[in-house]
Design a protein around this motif. Structure first.
Motif, PDB file in Angstrom:
ATOM      1  N   LEU A   1      16.932   0.584  -3.739  1.00 18.61           N
ATOM      2  CA  LEU A   1      16.319  -0.715  -3.433  1.00 18.61           C
ATOM      3  C   LEU A   1      15.217  -0.559  -2.390  1.00 18.61           C
ATOM      4  CD1 LEU A   1      19.347  -3.233  -3.324  1.00 18.61           C
ATOM      5  CD2 LEU A   1      17.814  -2.734  -5.210  1.00 18.61           C
ATOM      6  N   SER A   2      15.497   0.236  -1.334  1.00 21.57           N
ATOM      7  CA  SER A   2      14.479   0.315  -0.286  1.00 21.57           C
ATOM      8  C   SER A   2      13.286   1.142  -0.773  1.00 21.57           C
ATOM      9  CB  SER A   2      15.058   0.821   1.036  1.00 21.57           C
ATOM     10  OG  SER A   2      15.103   2.201   1.047  1.00 21.57           O
ATOM     11  N   HIS A   3      13.540   2.128  -1.632  1.00 23.89           N
ATOM     12  CA  HIS A   3      12.439   2.917  -2.202  1.00 23.89           C
ATOM     13  C   HIS A   3      11.556   2.025  -3.072  1.00 23.89           C
ATOM     14  CE1 HIS A   3      10.371   6.374  -3.822  1.00 23.89           C
ATOM     15  NE2 HIS A   3      10.739   6.070  -5.053  1.00 23.89           N
ATOM     16  N   ARG A   4      12.187   1.202  -3.918  1.00 27.37           N
ATOM     17  CA  ARG A   4      11.412   0.320  -4.806  1.00 27.37           C
ATOM     18  C   ARG A   4      10.636  -0.722  -4.002  1.00 27.37           C
ATOM     19  NH1 ARG A   4      14.031  -2.722  -9.156  1.00 27.37           N
ATOM     20  NH2 ARG A   4      16.143  -2.265  -8.484  1.00 27.37           N
ATOM     21  N   ASP A   5      11.311  -1.310  -2.997  1.00 29.39           N
ATOM     22  CA  ASP A   5      10.628  -2.319  -2.169  1.00 29.39           C
ATOM     23  C   ASP A   5       9.389  -1.719  -1.516  1.00 29.39           C
ATOM     24  OD1 ASP A   5      12.509  -4.161  -2.782  1.00 29.39           O
ATOM     25  OD2 ASP A   5      13.583  -4.047  -0.867  1.00 29.39           O
ATOM     26  N   HIS A   6       9.558  -0.480  -1.038  1.00 23.70           N
ATOM     27  CA  HIS A   6       8.434   0.168  -0.363  1.00 23.70           C
ATOM     28  C   HIS A   6       7.284   0.389  -1.345  1.00 23.70           C
ATOM     29  CE1 HIS A   6       6.179   2.676   2.336  1.00 23.70           C
ATOM     30  NE2 HIS A   6       6.102   3.589   1.385  1.00 23.70           N
ATOM     31  N   LEU A   7       7.582   0.985  -2.503  1.00 20.56           N
ATOM     32  CA  LEU A   7       6.517   1.237  -3.489  1.00 20.56           C
ATOM     33  C   LEU A   7       5.898  -0.077  -3.964  1.00 20.56           C
ATOM     34  CD1 LEU A   7       7.931   4.078  -5.798  1.00 20.56           C
ATOM     35  CD2 LEU A   7       6.299   4.281  -3.934  1.00 20.56           C
ATOM     36  N   SER A  16      -1.868  -5.393  -7.338  1.00 19.56           N
ATOM     37  CA  SER A  16      -0.953  -6.513  -7.177  1.00 19.56           C
ATOM     38  C   SER A  16       0.378  -6.168  -6.497  1.00 19.56           C
ATOM     39  CB  SER A  16      -0.702  -7.229  -8.508  1.00 19.56           C
ATOM     40  OG  SER A  16      -0.211  -6.381  -9.491  1.00 19.56           O
ATOM     41  N   PRO A  17       0.292  -5.826  -5.201  1.00 19.27           N
ATOM     42  CA  PRO A  17       1.536  -5.505  -4.471  1.00 19.27           C
ATOM     43  C   PRO A  17       2.421  -6.740  -4.301  1.00 19.27           C
ATOM     44  CG  PRO A  17      -0.310  -5.668  -2.952  1.00 19.27           C
ATOM     45  CD  PRO A  17      -0.891  -5.790  -4.333  1.00 19.27           C
ATOM     46  N   SER A  24       9.365   1.739 -10.422  1.00 19.38           N
ATOM     47  CA  SER A  24       8.321   1.338  -9.468  1.00 19.38           C
ATOM     48  C   SER A  24       7.121   2.268  -9.535  1.00 19.38           C
ATOM     49  CB  SER A  24       8.881   1.294  -8.051  1.00 19.38           C
ATOM     50  OG  SER A  24       9.760   0.196  -7.953  1.00 19.38           O
ATOM     51  N   GLU A  25       7.383   3.517  -9.881  1.00 18.13           N
ATOM     52  CA  GLU A  25       6.276   4.467 -10.043  1.00 18.13           C
ATOM     53  C   GLU A  25       5.422   4.063 -11.245  1.00 18.13           C
ATOM     54  OE1 GLU A  25       6.111   9.154 -10.534  1.00 18.13           O
ATOM     55  OE2 GLU A  25       8.032   8.430  -9.753  1.00 18.13           O
ATOM     56  N   VAL A  26       6.091   3.730 -12.333  1.00 16.72           N
ATOM     57  CA  VAL A  26       5.381   3.323 -13.558  1.00 16.72           C
ATOM     58  C   VAL A  26       4.644   1.991 -13.315  1.00 16.72           C
ATOM     59  CG1 VAL A  26       5.694   2.597 -15.965  1.00 16.72           C
ATOM     60  CG2 VAL A  26       6.951   4.582 -15.084  1.00 16.72           C
TER      61      VAL A  26
END
Ligand code: C5P
Length: 224
Positions: A178-184, A191-192, A101-103
């Protein structure tokens, strides 16, 4: 010029079963299935292997020029190739999940992959799943689906998947990932992840795969 091919966009949060439904729909309709998340994962794997500095735009752009992604259909699945190497399994590891998600939030990465995804959907009937397919990649998609499922169902599904592959991982690690990725994914500038206004929402917490397939196919019948 008016588009003649049919595009189905399936978006939603991580581990909602988007790819499973997308694959089944593509098989049934004989459309091409494209897993856009696998493309972000392949780029992430390349960045990890080459220690790319995510704050260095020049390094990121140079790396992106070296990356070539292909999808190869096999009898029972679609393989993803990173510069000719089959990385279908390696892109699913927690190591990649923790960084993807960072990338994916990097502007340069998004521009490169969105352009490739749009090219892939130019002339063929496709089903593409991801986070921004109905909003950014194909805002004019013929059918848009937004999938959701309860956090608990999603974490359990992912756990089963990873344990089956022999990864040692706890449900708590998965929940956090999962919650970290959803947040990011939902809060990034480029394009969120968000539901397109004209998307049909399917909460599949209590639906079987066949039931989900049926819903998408009946929506397709209405639109085709
Ligand atoms: O779909 P999957 O969970 O494999 O996607 C991995 C990650 O790739 C997502 O968490 C998200 O950060 C990124 N992604 C994205 N845009 C897409 C598809 C995936 O940013 N269209």
């Amino acid at each position: 010029m008016e588009r003649v091919n049919f595009i189905i966009a399936i978006d939603g949060f991580s581990s909602c079963g988007k790819s499973t439904v997308a694959k089944a729909v593509a098989k049934k309709l004989q459309f091409v299935f494209i897993d856009s998340g696998a493309m972000y994962r392949a780029v992430t794997l390349y960045f990890l292997r080459h220690n790319i500095d995510l704050t260095d735009t020049a390094e990121i752009n140079a790396a992106l020029e070296q990356i070539h992604i292909d999808f190869i259909p096999r009898t029972d699945k679609v393989c993803i190739l990173l510069n000719g190497e089959d990385v279908s399994e390696e892109i699913r590891t927690m190591q990649v999940s923790e960084k993807v998600s960072e990338v994916s939030a990097l502007k340069e990465v998004r521009h490169a992959l969105v352009k490739q995804q749009q090219d892939l959907g130019k002339r063929r009937d496709i089903v593409m799943d991801g986070r921004d397919i109905g909003t950014t990649v194909f805002p004019d998609a013929d059918l848009k689906i937004f999938m959701t499922a309860s956090p608990d169902v999603r974490a359990r599904r992912r756990l089963t998947e990873l344990l089956a592959k022999g990864e040692s991982v706890s449900i708590e690690e998965i929940r956090q990932n999962l919650s970290h990725r959803d947040h990011l994914d939902s809060t990034r500038e480029e394009s969120p992840l968000r539901q397109a206004e004209d998307a049909i929402v399917i909460d599949n917490s209590d639906l079987t795969q066949d039931q989900q397939l049926e819903i998408v196919l009946s929506e397709y019948e209405k639109k085709k």
